[in-house]
Design a protein around this motif. Structure first.
Motif, mmCIF file in Angstrom:
data_model
loop_
_atom_site.group_PDB
_atom_site.id
_atom_site.type_symbol
_atom_site.label_atom_id
_atom_site.label_comp_id
_atom_site.label_asym_id
_atom_site.label_seq_id
_atom_site.Cartn_x
_atom_site.Cartn_y
_atom_site.Cartn_z
ATOM 1 N N ARG A 32 -54.306 19.658 117.329
ATOM 2 C CA ARG A 32 -54.267 20.152 118.822
ATOM 3 C C ARG A 32 -54.601 18.566 119.651
ATOM 4 O O ARG A 32 -55.709 18.239 119.606
ATOM 5 C CB ARG A 32 -55.465 21.156 118.963
ATOM 6 C CG ARG A 32 -55.378 22.298 118.151
ATOM 7 C CD ARG A 32 -54.020 23.054 118.336
ATOM 8 N NE ARG A 32 -53.742 23.343 119.666
ATOM 9 C CZ ARG A 32 -52.424 23.842 119.993
ATOM 10 N NH1 ARG A 32 -51.806 24.050 119.107
ATOM 11 N NH2 ARG A 32 -52.007 24.153 121.300
ATOM 12 N N GLN A 210 -58.143 17.862 125.566
ATOM 13 C CA GLN A 210 -57.870 18.015 124.077
ATOM 14 C C GLN A 210 -59.052 18.733 123.355
ATOM 15 O O GLN A 210 -58.967 19.490 122.472
ATOM 16 C CB GLN A 210 -58.060 16.523 123.557
ATOM 17 C CG GLN A 210 -57.745 16.454 121.878
ATOM 18 C CD GLN A 210 -57.450 15.177 121.504
ATOM 19 O OE1 GLN A 210 -56.386 14.646 121.567
ATOM 20 N NE2 GLN A 210 -58.575 14.277 121.002
ATOM 21 N N ALA A 213 -58.559 22.474 123.720
ATOM 22 C CA ALA A 213 -57.382 22.810 122.862
ATOM 23 C C ALA A 213 -58.223 23.101 121.306
ATOM 24 O O ALA A 213 -57.810 23.826 120.705
ATOM 25 C CB ALA A 213 -56.338 21.864 122.779
ATOM 26 N N ARG A 214 -58.856 22.158 120.791
ATOM 27 C CA ARG A 214 -59.383 22.122 119.571
ATOM 28 C C ARG A 214 -60.659 23.271 119.700
ATOM 29 O O ARG A 214 -60.678 23.777 118.947
ATOM 30 C CB ARG A 214 -60.111 20.632 119.268
ATOM 31 C CG ARG A 214 -58.917 19.717 119.021
ATOM 32 C CD ARG A 214 -59.229 18.310 118.604
ATOM 33 N NE ARG A 214 -58.376 17.476 118.371
ATOM 34 C CZ ARG A 214 -58.398 16.275 118.198
ATOM 35 N NH1 ARG A 214 -59.521 15.461 118.112
ATOM 36 N NH2 ARG A 214 -57.117 15.581 117.944
ATOM 37 N N MET A 217 -58.969 26.627 119.315
ATOM 38 C CA MET A 217 -58.643 26.835 117.757
ATOM 39 C C MET A 217 -59.624 27.309 117.092
ATOM 40 O O MET A 217 -59.675 28.259 116.328
ATOM 41 C CB MET A 217 -57.843 25.911 117.623
ATOM 42 C CG MET A 217 -56.893 26.029 116.041
ATOM 43 S SD MET A 217 -55.826 27.328 116.157
ATOM 44 C CE MET A 217 -54.465 26.621 117.139
ATOM 45 N N ALA A 249 -53.016 27.327 122.968
ATOM 46 C CA ALA A 249 -53.572 27.459 121.633
ATOM 47 C C ALA A 249 -53.608 28.903 120.820
ATOM 48 O O ALA A 249 -53.408 29.244 119.891
ATOM 49 C CB ALA A 249 -54.904 27.088 121.723
ATOM 50 N N ASP A 252 -50.200 29.323 119.598
ATOM 51 C CA ASP A 252 -49.738 28.519 118.108
ATOM 52 C C ASP A 252 -50.485 29.519 117.036
ATOM 53 O O ASP A 252 -50.286 29.502 116.037
ATOM 54 C CB ASP A 252 -50.423 27.185 118.203
ATOM 55 C CG ASP A 252 -49.475 26.506 119.157
ATOM 56 O OD1 ASP A 252 -48.428 26.732 119.316
ATOM 57 O OD2 ASP A 252 -49.893 25.046 119.423
#
Length: 328
Positions: A32, A210, A213-214, A217, A249, A252
């Motif tokens: 990610r 970032q 995003a992580r 997830m 995210a 995905d």
């Protein structure tokens, strides 16, 4: 407004199986990334991309109402204030306007309160399908002892909350402790039992897109039913760039697992036109299935008043003063 439009604005809350989570996959997490300049350019184009007028705008605004977590998180909340808020949740728009729009029975998605106000809210919403959501786990900072945060969830579920908005430990994101974040959210999910869990990332305190995003997830891997931007108490709350990152995210994760996870922007969304931008972003990035209250919520209070004002203008052709559309 068509019968199909009317039906789709109503609950029930949940039609898909819950996200069961998955083992922490660090390869999937570390893939990610976030191109900040590209994300911000895309976000900057959003307000001018769609123009909704007349009946179409009214239908989208009605959909926005059905996706609102009508919220009061003030230190001076009282049972009386919560009861008034719940009355607004049951009938979010004046009866004559709802009748003119063909939207009798429209309600908000949920009512969100502190733990002490769960019982008054449950009582005021008896006989409806509107769930009570409670903020938990040391909201808003999430810095109380871990055992107390877990116990707080159990107390709120026992009191009647059907949704729990938890806050993550921001330090675990900022130090890259992804295993620690996964274990924390997984424990919170287990403590929720049948109540749905919304993981608040407090994105304004995570430093980078970032990290957002992580963290998104990892929370979904741990079993979050929703990921949520903010507590509403940070200096920066929901933004379009952050929303774009979190929605991608979610997309995905759905592609990898087949599980749909909900999204909730919260804090600072107070105008009807802003709600329309967020709904259009959801439609573009996630698809129509996410435009329902079991997969999308606004964390808001004053937003409802502005939407009601716009719907009154649609019906009557005249704008009224904002004070005529009190929330509670």
């Amino acid at each position: 407004m068509t019968e199909a439009q009317t039906t789709q604005t109503h609950l029930p809350q949940t039609t898909d199986p819950r996200n069961p989570g998955m083992p922490l996959d660090m390869d999937m997490v570390m893939r990610r990334t976030a191109n900040r300049s590209a994300i911000e350019r895309r976000a900057a184009t959003l307000p001018g991309r769609r123009t909704l007028k007349k009946d179409h705008q009214a239908a989208w605004l009605a959909r926005a109402i059905s996706c609102i977590d009508l919220t009061t998180l003030a230190g001076d909340d009282t049972p009386g204030r919560v009861a008034r808020l719940c009355a607004k949740a049951r009938q979010p728009v004046r009866a004559d306007l709802l009748a003119a729009l063909g939207l009798d029975g429209l309600t908000v998605g949920a009512v969100c309160v502190y733990h002490d106000m769960i019982a008054p809210a449950v009582s005021a919403l008896a006989g409806t399908n509107i769930p009570v959501a409670a903020v938990s786990t040391g909201f808003p900072a999430g810095l109380s002892p871990f055992g107390l945060r877990v116990a707080e969830i159990g107390e709120s579920v026992s009191a009647g909350a059907r949704e729990i908005d938890i806050v993550i430990s921001r330090r675990k994101v900022l130090t890259g402790d992804w295993q620690g974040l996964y274990d924390e959210v997984k424990t919170f999910r287990e403590a929720c039992g049948d109540a749905h869990i919304k993981a608040i990332l407090a994105t304004g305190e995570l430093g980078t897109l970032q990290n957002v995003a992580r963290a998104s997830m990892v929370c979904m891997m741990a079993g979050a039913d929703f990921i949520k931007t903010s507590t509403g108490k940070e200096s920066v709350n929901a933004t379009l760039p952050v929303s774009l990152v979190m929605m991608r995210a979610i997309r995905d994760y759905h592609g990898e697992t087949g599980c749909r996870v909900g999204y909730k922007p919260a804090g600072g969304i107070s105008r009807a036109k802003d709600a329309l931008v967020y709904l259009s972003l959801v439609k573009d990035e996630l698809g129509d299935r996410w435009l329902r209250p079991d997969l999308f919520r606004f964390g808001a209070s004053s937003l409802l008043g502005d939407i009601e004002r716009q719907l009154e203008h649609h019906v009557t052709g005249a704008y009224s003063a904002s004070w005529r559309h009190a929330i509670g």
